[in-house]
Design a protein around this motif. Structure first.
Motif, PDB file in Angstrom:
ATOM      1  N   PHE A   1       0.834  -1.202   0.000  1.00 48.91           N
ATOM      2  CA  PHE A   1       0.000   0.000   0.000  1.00 48.91           C
ATOM      3  C   PHE A   1       0.873   1.257   0.000  1.00 48.91           C
ATOM      4  N   SER A   2       1.946   1.236   0.788  1.00 50.78           N
ATOM      5  CA  SER A   2       2.818   2.417   0.914  1.00 50.78           C
ATOM      6  C   SER A   2       3.762   2.584  -0.274  1.00 50.78           C
ATOM      7  N   ALA A   3       3.953   1.514  -1.066  1.00 47.97           N
ATOM      8  CA  ALA A   3       4.904   1.567  -2.180  1.00 47.97           C
ATOM      9  C   ALA A   3       4.313   2.215  -3.429  1.00 47.97           C
ATOM     10  N   TYR A   4       3.021   2.480  -3.421  1.00 48.99           N
ATOM     11  CA  TYR A   4       2.359   3.077  -4.584  1.00 48.99           C
ATOM     12  C   TYR A   4       1.858   4.479  -4.240  1.00 48.99           C
TER      13      TYR A   4
ATOM     14  N   ILE B   1      -8.197   5.519  15.733  1.00 45.51           N
ATOM     15  CA  ILE B   1      -8.433   4.941  14.412  1.00 45.51           C
ATOM     16  C   ILE B   1      -9.921   4.713  14.155  1.00 45.51           C
ATOM     17  N   PHE B   2     -10.679   4.521  15.236  1.00 45.04           N
ATOM     18  CA  PHE B   2     -12.115   4.262  15.089  1.00 45.04           C
ATOM     19  C   PHE B   2     -12.924   5.547  14.891  1.00 45.04           C
ATOM     20  N   ARG B   3     -12.239   6.696  14.885  1.00 48.94           N
ATOM     21  CA  ARG B   3     -12.919   7.942  14.533  1.00 48.94           C
ATOM     22  C   ARG B   3     -12.931   8.157  13.021  1.00 48.94           C
TER      23      ARG B   3
ATOM     24  N   ASN C   1      -8.677  -0.383   0.023  1.00 51.01           N
ATOM     25  CA  ASN C   1      -8.256   0.991  -0.269  1.00 51.01           C
ATOM     26  C   ASN C   1      -9.064   1.988   0.563  1.00 51.01           C
ATOM     27  N   LEU C   2     -10.368   1.731   0.683  1.00 50.45           N
ATOM     28  CA  LEU C   2     -11.232   2.580   1.499  1.00 50.45           C
ATOM     29  C   LEU C   2     -10.773   2.590   2.951  1.00 50.45           C
TER      30      LEU C   2
ATOM     31  N   LEU D   1      -5.323   6.519   6.828  1.00 53.74           N
ATOM     32  CA  LEU D   1      -4.751   6.085   8.111  1.00 53.74           C
ATOM     33  C   LEU D   1      -3.370   6.664   8.401  1.00 53.74           C
ATOM     34  N   GLY D   2      -2.586   6.980   7.376  1.00 53.66           N
ATOM     35  CA  GLY D   2      -1.247   7.526   7.614  1.00 53.66           C
ATOM     36  C   GLY D   2      -0.383   6.566   8.415  1.00 53.66           C
ATOM     37  N   GLU D   3       0.138   7.011   9.573  1.00 54.23           N
ATOM     38  CA  GLU D   3       1.000   6.174  10.405  1.00 54.23           C
ATOM     39  C   GLU D   3       0.251   5.012  11.053  1.00 54.23           C
TER      40      GLU D   3
END
Length: 514
Positions: free
Chosen positions: A131-134, A266-268, A387-388, A393-395
């Motif tokens: 996910f982070s490589a694209y 994360i649940f926000r 993807n959704l 999420l970032g970090e």
């Protein structure tokens, strides 16, 4: 390179190698979740056990994988995701060798525990890195590629497992991982780029212990409950109490600890919560039921061999593999909700229109080719929902991936337990109802006819009649259980409708934009 995002540090050749290496690892690991299921009966004699004992081969794997998943975020901050992935490949490959050489049940269970631990390291680190490589505008395609492992691998498992069991030996379902694992280990060791997120994380061991204990107890209850008679068994009762108590102690630890195991912010994130709900009910409660039921349908009801059943599931696997990258491409170019809506409509409609009518009289190859429609729905599911879930999420990406795979294991265990329970319950109910409705005089006349014309003893004629009734009851049971799996998918799709509504409702009109 300082300050650059991970995808900005990679050139095209590095990104291609990274994608291939990660996907080989994921495919190998997730394939093992279903390739083993279809050959479990063949392990009984070599491992000197019975059908109930050999089921621990599956249970041990799932419990180890679900438990270890929550360690990955901590490990990534200590050694980086490249080393987590390499450690997972090493563990999985070595334990595959020991599983293939297992001479008794205890040996096999120990090997499968380490295999499950290895899978959890592989799938979480691979998905996070991929996910982070694209670049953000290409992450839907990346998750479409990842969907090949998550959906195509379990769909292909029965076909490959059946072929290996019938033409080579069941032990080769483990040995086949060794050369692939060694090559992938060496390639990743020397050529996979380093990736260590910048944030720090301290593991709350007490919370992790309670969560692990609760998860292990829950998965054993779900896996062995039907065999032991659910709450008629004292052992199941104790394990249920232990599971509930452990989850409560986990909650207590998280509330009063300064260092949380989970980052609850994360649940926000609305999209992540929606995706987690869909992942739990559509994938876990519904799709895992279908993956579990289809080989049983072709083998137990249609009377096909293990390999023939696998061949009949091949169109489903190929359709999933074909449509998954397409869904990712649409997710990038249009939106995540468009392919997700297509997936939900196709998948649920297929169950309520076609799958609920799969019975003894359905021609085997008709059923097999119809499953390509189901494959379309499954193929369009994984890329957009992943993807959704991850795009905002970032970090917290590794935590999000870990939670989604955790819910996959727990939801999948619930789904499999539900399918097993429903299949047996509906079979018993249908048989009992059939016996209640039949005319005793007509049944006795049929038995007499079988004795006179087929030269059968009375006991043999009675057994033949009961076998026919059992077959019809099983046929009716499959229809009802398939329908139940669709109801769970319907529940899981409600947040998708909410998401579509909220996006439409708050989308500015042309005048407002002007």
């Amino acid at each position: 390179m300082e300050g650059k995002a991970f995808y900005q540090t990679l050139n095209t050749s590095q990104r291609v190698f990274l994608t291939i290496s990660l996907m080989v690892g994921v495919f190998m690991a997730i394939l093992d979740t279903t390739i083993v299921d279809i050959v479990v009966p063949k392990m009984i004699a070599p491992l000197s056990t019975d059908l109930y004992g050999v089921q621990w081969v599956i249970t041990a794997y799932m419990t180890a994988a679900a438990t270890a998943i929550m360690l990955v975020e901590w490990l990534e901050t200590k050694i980086g995701l490249k080393r987590v992935f390499i450690a997972g490949i090493f563990l999985f490959t070595v334990s595959s060798l020991f599983a293939g050489n297992a001479q008794n049940l205890e040996w096999m269970i120990a090997a499968r525990i380490f295999q499950g631990f290895g899978e959890s390291l592989i799938v979480v680190s691979a998905e996070t890195m991929l996910f982070s490589a694209y670049a953000p505008e290409k992450r839907g395609l990346a998750m479409g590629i990842y969907g090949l492992g998550v959906s195509f691998a379990p769909a292909l498992g029965p076909t490959l497992g059946g072929w290996i069991a019938e033409h080579i030996d069941w032990r080769w379902i483990f040995y086949i991982n060794i050369p692939i694992g060694i090559l992938n280990f060496l390639g990743a060791l020397f050529f996979l780029p380093e990736y260590k997120p910048s944030h720090t994380f301290r593991l709350n061991f007490l919370s992790f212990f309670f969560l692990s204990l609760g998860t292990v107890s829950l998965l054993i209850v779900l896996s062995k409950g039907q065999q032991m008679g659910w709450f008629a068994s004292e052992r199941i009762g104790y394990l249920t109490f232990l599971s509930v108590g452990s989850f409560l102690l986990f909650a207590y630890s998280e509330i009063f600890s300064k260092q949380k195991l989970l980052d609850y912010s994360i649940f926000r994130i609305k999209e992540f919560v929606v995706a987690l709900w869909v992942y739990c009910f559509v994938l876990g409660f519904s799709m895992y039921q279908v993956f579990y039921l289809l080989p049983l349908y072709f083998e137990k009801l249609k009377g096909l061999t293990t390999f023939q059943a696998g061949l009949h599931m091949l169109p489903l696997a190929l359709a999933v593999g074909f449509f998954s990258p397409i869904a990712g491409f649409i997710s990038d170019k249009k939106s995540d909700t468009a392919p997700l809506l297509i997936a939900s409509v196709v998948y649920i409609s297929f169950i309520f229109i076609f799958l609920k009518d799969f019975n003894y009289y359905t021609p085997s190859w008709t059923a097999a080719w119809l499953l390509t429609i189901l494959g379309l729905g499954m193929g369009f599911f994984f890329a957009p929902i992943t993807n959704l879930a991850l795009k905002n999420l970032g970090e917290k990406t590794t935590l999000g991936v870990s939670l989604m795979h955790y819910i996959r294991f727990v939801g999948g265990s619930f789904g499999t337990a539900l399918a097993t329970n429903d299949l047996q319950k509906y079979t018993a109910e249908s048989y009992e109802r059939m016996v209640e409705l039949q005319n005793p005089a007509t049944a006795e006349g049929l038995l007499l006819l079988m004795q006179e014309w087929a030269n059968m003893p009375y006991e043999k004629a009675l057994y033949a009649l009961q076998s026919i009734q059992t077959l019809y009851a099983l046929s009716d049971s499959f229809e009802k259980t398939f329908l139940s799996s669709g109801l769970w998918a319907l529940i899981g799709s409600f947040p998708i409708i909410y998401l579509l509504y909220s996006k439409t409702k708050f989308k500015p009109s042309t005048k407002e934009r002007a």
